[in-house]
Design a protein around this motif. Structure first.
Motif, PDB file in Angstrom:
ATOM      1  N   GLU A 284       0.860  -1.181   0.000  1.00 16.53           N
ATOM      2  CA  GLU A 284       0.000   0.000   0.000  1.00 16.53           C
ATOM      3  C   GLU A 284       0.899   1.235   0.000  1.00 16.53           C
ATOM      4  O   GLU A 284       1.926   1.260   0.671  1.00 16.53           O
ATOM      5  CB  GLU A 284      -0.877  -0.021   1.259  1.00 16.53           C
ATOM      6  CG  GLU A 284      -1.761   1.179   1.469  1.00 16.53           C
ATOM      7  CD  GLU A 284      -2.542   1.068   2.767  1.00 16.53           C
ATOM      8  OE1 GLU A 284      -3.539   0.326   2.806  1.00 16.53           O
ATOM      9  OE2 GLU A 284      -2.130   1.718   3.754  1.00 16.53           O
TER      10      GLU A 284
ATOM     11  N   ASN B 293      -2.592  10.910  -0.233  1.00 16.89           N
ATOM     12  CA  ASN B 293      -3.373  10.000  -1.057  1.00 16.89           C
ATOM     13  C   ASN B 293      -2.849   8.582  -0.865  1.00 16.89           C
ATOM     14  O   ASN B 293      -1.657   8.314  -1.081  1.00 16.89           O
ATOM     15  CB  ASN B 293      -3.278  10.392  -2.533  1.00 16.89           C
ATOM     16  CG  ASN B 293      -4.001  11.698  -2.813  1.00 16.89           C
ATOM     17  OD1 ASN B 293      -5.203  11.810  -2.612  1.00 16.89           O
ATOM     18  ND2 ASN B 293      -3.258  12.695  -3.267  1.00 16.89           N
TER      19      ASN B 293
ATOM     20  N   THR C  63      -3.010   4.834  -2.138  1.00 17.21           N
ATOM     21  CA  THR C  63      -3.397   4.006  -3.281  1.00 17.21           C
ATOM     22  C   THR C  63      -3.027   2.553  -3.009  1.00 17.21           C
ATOM     23  O   THR C  63      -2.218   2.258  -2.118  1.00 17.21           O
ATOM     24  CB  THR C  63      -2.714   4.487  -4.569  1.00 17.21           C
ATOM     25  OG1 THR C  63      -1.285   4.502  -4.362  1.00 17.21           O
ATOM     26  CG2 THR C  63      -3.168   5.895  -4.930  1.00 17.21           C
TER      27      THR C  63
ATOM     28  N   GLU D 262      -8.747   3.837  -3.168  1.00 16.17           N
ATOM     29  CA  GLU D 262      -7.909   5.019  -2.963  1.00 16.17           C
ATOM     30  C   GLU D 262      -8.600   5.929  -1.954  1.00 16.17           C
ATOM     31  O   GLU D 262      -9.803   6.170  -2.037  1.00 16.17           O
ATOM     32  CB  GLU D 262      -7.684   5.762  -4.272  1.00 16.17           C
ATOM     33  CG  GLU D 262      -6.831   7.012  -4.141  1.00 16.17           C
ATOM     34  CD  GLU D 262      -6.621   7.713  -5.463  1.00 16.17           C
ATOM     35  OE1 GLU D 262      -6.185   8.882  -5.447  1.00 16.17           O
ATOM     36  OE2 GLU D 262      -6.911   7.090  -6.513  1.00 16.17           O
TER      37      GLU D 262
ATOM     38  N   GLN E 250      -8.188   9.653   0.384  1.00 16.88           N
ATOM     39  CA  GLN E 250      -7.481  10.924   0.518  1.00 16.88           C
ATOM     40  C   GLN E 250      -7.720  11.504   1.906  1.00 16.88           C
ATOM     41  O   GLN E 250      -8.836  11.522   2.408  1.00 16.88           O
ATOM     42  CB  GLN E 250      -7.958  11.926  -0.535  1.00 16.88           C
ATOM     43  CG  GLN E 250      -7.216  13.255  -0.482  1.00 16.88           C
ATOM     44  CD  GLN E 250      -7.721  14.243  -1.507  1.00 16.88           C
ATOM     45  OE1 GLN E 250      -8.721  14.930  -1.290  1.00 16.88           O
ATOM     46  NE2 GLN E 250      -7.046  14.303  -2.662  1.00 16.88           N
TER      47      GLN E 250
END
Length: 425
Positions: free
Chosen positions: A86, A114, A116, A140, A142
């Motif tokens: 990750e 962020n 992802t 994803e 944020q």
């Protein structure tokens, strides 16, 4: 085996403005710096050992014509050989300043993070044949927000002090889940009855997904008047029962009436640190708190209604009755026909804001003349305490519940009192 290593670069830059010629007239500025950074960081912390392998569990079975108790192994989950890191990508811009002969220091940051290839163990369909879903790299997320700190230190004669204050705000949002699905209903639950969480694109992770309520029916007639096309929306409701909002206006209360009702992310997290020194005395005080945070008080399912076979909390004494119509607790009953407690509703939500005296320490250092006679170089006597005071409206044991805000009457943090001495020879 193809993802054992990752590359996670980072870079940072800073500009010390206080060293520039055009700042020479700003005599009140001792040091001023603007900085920015960008970087990536890998994470595999949610994973256990050998998550990529076939997950085996053991049990004992009776085998053979003359049965023997034999240990056996079976697959109890689904593996994923393509797990990878990750990745968190962070952008940050900040400023640091020391002003007024360095008595005042200020630091501020704005960041965007962020995440992802997020490591997620999604829910598993019941006919999968195993209990555990595989870990997957999906989604994803944020996080963005700010952090601010200001401190002041000075002295007045023999009295020295340092006061600092910090405050931060973070906004969490699920940007993407999978290519075919934009939400996840989590398995976190209260006694396999209440499942309050849902993560959906555009919402924070682990948001509360609940049916809203509009108080308590005060009379049977009021419950009977809550209708759609002449039919009662809550046919089993009576005076003292919760009124649930028919959000989709279909004349009944079910899972289709759920709405997003907040989350466990506080609007603000803040702290105050105070350090004091006067001659041989010293003191350190730390306050810590959060503002506007919602807690799902799931313990009410077991401790408010008298049907679970457990002790009932004293708050249940204030439940609605004909002589106590001002209560926000549904009436006590052996058969909950209206499903007041079995419905995932915002009635379980409580404000978990708090301010806590986290640490307090008071000390006295014995003068050198006495320590020399005792053959020591320094003796400091002290009293310290942790979690001494908590100011909150939350009714549970402790507002610091963790677990994404799901409170099952988690054991509270202990209050600690300590007397001691530091002796140096």
């Amino acid at each position: 085996k193809d993802y054992r290593w990752g590359t996670f670069p980072s870079v940072s830059l800073a500009w010390r403005l206080s060293e520039e010629g055009f700042m020479s007239d700003a005599s009140f500025i001792d040091d001023l710096k603007i900085r920015a950074s960008w970087g990536k960081m890998g994470n595999i912390s949610p994973l256990g050992n050998y998550e990529f392998a076939v997950p085996l569990s053991s049990t004992y079975v009776l085998a053979g014509n003359d049965p023997l108790r034999v240990q056996s192994y079976y697959m109890n989950g689904i593996s994923n050989e393509e797990l990878k890191w990750e990745t968190t990508e962070t952008q940050d811009i900040g400023i640091d300043a020391f002003l007024l002969d360095s008595k005042l220091n200020v630091s501020a940051d704005y960041y965007v993070k962020n995440v992802t290839d997020m490591l997620v163990r999604p829910s598993l369909i019941q006919f999968a044949g195993v209990d555990n879903a595989p870990w997957l790299n999906i989604g994803e997320v944020q996080n963005k927000g700010f952090e601010f700190m200001a401190g002041w230190n000075d002295k007045i004669g023999d009295f020295k002090y340092n006061v600092s204050f910090n405050i931060s705000h973070n906004k969490n949002e699920l940007i993407k889940y999978t290519d075919t699905k934009d939400f996840e209903t989590h398995g976190d639950n209260v006694r396999s009855v209440l499942y309050p969480f849902r993560s959906e694109v555009g919402q924070p992770l682990y948001s509360y997904y609940l049916i809203k309520t509009e108080g308590i029916f005060q009379t049977d007639a009021e419950a009977q008047a809550y209708t759609k096309d002449g039919n009662m929306i809550q046919p089993n409701a009576k005076a003292g029962d919760l009124k649930f909002v028919d959000w989709n206006n279909d004349g009944k209360i079910d899972g289709n009436d759920k709405q997003f009702c907040g989350d466990y992310y506080p609007d603000l997290t803040y702290g105050l640190n105070i350090s004091l020194n006067y001659k041989n005395w010293d003191a350190n005080i730390m306050f810590q708190g959060v503002k506007n945070v919602e807690i799902f008080a799931g313990y009410k399912l077991s401790t408010y209604q008298p049907t679970q076979g457990y002790n009932v909390v004293t708050d249940a004494l204030d439940a609605w009755s004909e002589t106590n119509k001002g209560s926000d607790i549904p009436r006590l009953q052996l058969i909950d026909a209206n499903h007041n407690y079995q419905t995932e509703s915002d009635w379980y939500l409580e404000d978990g804001s708090y301010l806590r005296l986290k640490n307090l320490s008071i000390g006295y250092t014995i003068s050198n003349g006495i320590t020399q006679k005792l053959g020591t170089s320094k003796i400091r006597l002290f009293f310290s305490g942790q979690n001494l005071l908590t100011f909150t409206k939350y009714k549970g044991f402790d507002p610091e519940v963790g677990e994404n805000g799901l409170d099952m009457m988690k054991y509270p943090q202990s209050r600690t009192l300590m007397l001691g001495a530091n002796i140096s020879f």
